[in-house]
Design a protein around this motif. Structure first.
Motif, PDB file in Angstrom:
ATOM      1  N   SER A 160      28.332 -13.745  36.577  1.00  0.00           N
ATOM      2  CA  SER A 160      27.920 -13.200  35.097  1.00  0.00           C
ATOM      3  C   SER A 160      27.438 -11.847  35.257  1.00  0.00           C
ATOM      4  CB  SER A 160      27.484 -14.260  34.289  1.00  0.00           C
ATOM      5  OG  SER A 160      28.218 -15.472  33.947  1.00  0.00           O
ATOM      6  N   GLY A 209      30.070  -9.261  36.415  1.00  0.00           N
ATOM      7  CA  GLY A 209      30.912  -9.091  35.198  1.00  0.00           C
ATOM      8  C   GLY A 209      30.147  -8.228  33.951  1.00  0.00           C
ATOM      9  N   LEU A 232      31.315  -4.453  32.965  1.00  0.00           N
ATOM     10  CA  LEU A 232      31.624  -4.394  31.562  1.00  0.00           C
ATOM     11  C   LEU A 232      31.003  -4.041  30.370  1.00  0.00           C
ATOM     12  CD1 LEU A 232      34.331  -7.571  31.956  1.00  0.00           C
ATOM     13  CD2 LEU A 232      34.994  -5.127  31.810  1.00  0.00           C
ATOM     14  N   HIS A 274      29.787  -7.733  24.557  1.00  0.00           N
ATOM     15  CA  HIS A 274      30.066  -8.200  25.797  1.00  0.00           C
ATOM     16  C   HIS A 274      29.918  -9.651  25.744  1.00  0.00           C
ATOM     17  CE1 HIS A 274      31.427  -8.869  29.961  1.00  0.00           C
ATOM     18  NE2 HIS A 274      30.010  -9.652  30.323  1.00  0.00           N
ATOM     19  N   ASP A 301      30.203 -13.214  27.681  1.00  0.00           N
ATOM     20  CA  ASP A 301      30.009 -13.919  28.857  1.00  0.00           C
ATOM     21  C   ASP A 301      29.957 -15.494  28.650  1.00  0.00           C
ATOM     22  OD1 ASP A 301      29.525 -14.526  31.678  1.00  0.00           O
ATOM     23  OD2 ASP A 301      27.522 -14.751  31.275  1.00  0.00           O
ATOM     24  N   PHE A 333      39.104 -10.518  30.302  1.00  0.00           N
ATOM     25  CA  PHE A 333      38.722 -10.310  31.652  1.00  0.00           C
ATOM     26  C   PHE A 333      38.142 -11.768  32.209  1.00  0.00           C
ATOM     27  CE2 PHE A 333      37.935  -6.120  29.750  1.00  0.00           C
ATOM     28  CZ  PHE A 333      38.580  -5.244  30.563  1.00  0.00           C
ATOM     29  N   ASP A 368      36.909 -13.839  36.103  1.00  0.00           N
ATOM     30  CA  ASP A 368      36.439 -13.556  37.730  1.00  0.00           C
ATOM     31  C   ASP A 368      37.366 -13.699  38.565  1.00  0.00           C
ATOM     32  OD1 ASP A 368      36.547 -16.315  37.550  1.00  0.00           O
ATOM     33  OD2 ASP A 368      34.279 -16.435  37.845  1.00  0.00           O
ATOM     34  N   ASP A 401      40.835  -9.152  36.894  1.00  0.00           N
ATOM     35  CA  ASP A 401      39.817  -9.907  37.403  1.00  0.00           C
ATOM     36  C   ASP A 401      38.813  -8.967  38.411  1.00  0.00           C
ATOM     37  OD1 ASP A 401      41.197  -9.674  39.974  1.00  0.00           O
ATOM     38  OD2 ASP A 401      41.823 -11.826  40.117  1.00  0.00           O
ATOM     39  N   THR A 417      34.414  -6.847  24.852  1.00  0.00           N
ATOM     40  CA  THR A 417      34.940  -7.228  26.106  1.00  0.00           C
ATOM     41  C   THR A 417      34.428  -8.781  26.233  1.00  0.00           C
ATOM     42  OG1 THR A 417      32.734  -6.508  27.320  1.00  0.00           O
ATOM     43  CG2 THR A 417      34.784  -5.147  27.465  1.00  0.00           C
ATOM     44  N   TYR A 457      34.521 -12.003  29.253  1.00  0.00           N
ATOM     45  CA  TYR A 457      34.676 -12.294  30.564  1.00  0.00           C
ATOM     46  C   TYR A 457      34.674 -13.855  30.530  1.00  0.00           C
ATOM     47  CZ  TYR A 457      33.192 -11.990  35.297  1.00  0.00           C
ATOM     48  OH  TYR A 457      33.273 -12.419  36.628  1.00  0.00           O
ATOM     49  N   ASN A 512      33.865 -16.455  33.263  1.00  0.00           N
ATOM     50  CA  ASN A 512      33.162 -17.073  34.277  1.00  0.00           C
ATOM     51  C   ASN A 512      33.801 -18.295  34.738  1.00  0.00           C
ATOM     52  OD1 ASN A 512      31.463 -18.115  36.366  1.00  0.00           O
ATOM     53  ND2 ASN A 512      29.665 -16.843  35.730  1.00  0.00           N
TER      54      ASN A 512
END
Length: 314
Positions: A110, A113, A117, A212, A214, A237, A239, A268, A286, A288, A290
């Motif tokens: 994370s 990421g 990002l 962002h 996560d 996005f 991982d 990724d 963004t 992400y 994980n």
């Protein structure tokens, strides 16, 4: 064979070392990745394996028993072992505590990421969930974004959030706790989510411009933390495509419903680390996911093994 316990792992590693090991690992070839997941009444047995072409081989076997922290005496929710094999001979080179590796690689994933990002000027970190992963995630995020000076912890059991707040006193950040997930999400420049929910709890309409997100907690086909609006608003996005797109409900469910398509996945880590994918503007949101694949365990185990060898050959 070297046996490395959890205390030794944490003595050898810091967040900078973990994040850089993961970054370096994504500059090489894509590894083979495979998983086996078995579930029984809310608990899980997970075997994850990875093989880097021409390199090391690794296998992690862990159990996930979410009720363990509530036992008397408390037990870890995640327990297990990681086996690291030599890529040339196939010999077992190290057995490493699986829970320690899981915490390091998950939070390090994370953090990497976010480093790739999130905006450089973020100030407020919102942590949704106060379970075992919350503290590692917070500390890992702080390691890559020193601009963070406020933390908001949201947990339905406020007592657990308060206990986490006390453990984080050494960070020097202003820390607030709340029972309202919405309050935390609306405040966060970086929002990290690590829960066991199967129904969405993160409302995309509340995410700040430039935030962002996560997403950590969901790891089975029926689990998700974000609602559909998250994916409508944010650029997505992951991982690793192999361990997220068709493996985890966070993406499988909105994909099946037509909310998103695979083309909506912008990249990724194998694309972001070299710089071919990433944030396009300061205002965009963004997102992400994980997924925490076995290749990340292998990269982390390699760094632990290397650090152990350095320490014991001086």
């Amino acid at each position: 064979m070297i046996a490395i316990d959890a205390e030794t792992v944490h003595g050898l590693m810091d967040w900078h070392r973990v994040v850089e090991a993961l970054r370096d690992g994504h500059r090489g070839p894509r590894p083979s990745i495979d998983d086996l997941l078995m579930r029984n009444e809310g608990s899980a047995f997970l075997i994850r394996a990875s093989w880097v072409p021409g390199g090391a081989v690794g296998l992690k076997a862990v159990t996930v028993f979410p009720g363990n922290p509530n036992r008397e005496p408390p037990l870890p929710a995640v327990q297990g072992q990681f086996l690291l094999f030599d890529g040339d001979t196939g010999a077992v080179t190290a057995a490493i505590d699986g829970a320690a590796i899981t915490a390091l690689k998950t939070a390090g994933d994370s953090a990497l990421g976010s480093d790739l990002l999130s905006r450089r000027d973020v100030e407020t970190l919102a942590m949704v969930g106060a379970g075992a992963m919350a503290e590692p995630l917070i500390r890992a995020h702080l390691s890559v974004r020193p601009s963070l000076r406020r933390i908001v912890i949201a947990n339905r059991t406020v007592g657990r959030a308060e206990a986490l707040k006390e453990r984080l006193a050494d960070t020097g950040c202003e820390i607030k706790t709340t029972a309202s997930i919405d309050t935390a999400v609306a405040a966060g420049d970086v929002v990290s989510v690590a829960t066991m929910t199967r129904e969405p709890i993160i409302r995309g309409e509340l995410l700040r411009p430039g935030a962002h997100l996560d997403l950590v907690g969901a790891y089975t086909p029926d689990m998700r933390e974000a609602d559909d609006e998250v994916f409508r608003r944010g650029r997505l996005f992951v991982d690793a495509r192999e361990t997220t797109v068709h493996e985890i409900g966070e993406l499988m469910i909105p994909l099946a419903a037509g909310v998103i398509s695979e083309d909506d996945i912008q990249g990724d880590l194998f694309e972001m680390v070299p710089g071919s994918a990433g944030r396009a503007s300061p205002e965009e949101v963004t997102v992400y996911k994980n997924g925490g694949g076995a290749h990340l365990d292998l990269m982390t185990a390699g760094a632990i093994h290397h650090a152990w060898l350095q320490q014991h050959t001086l």
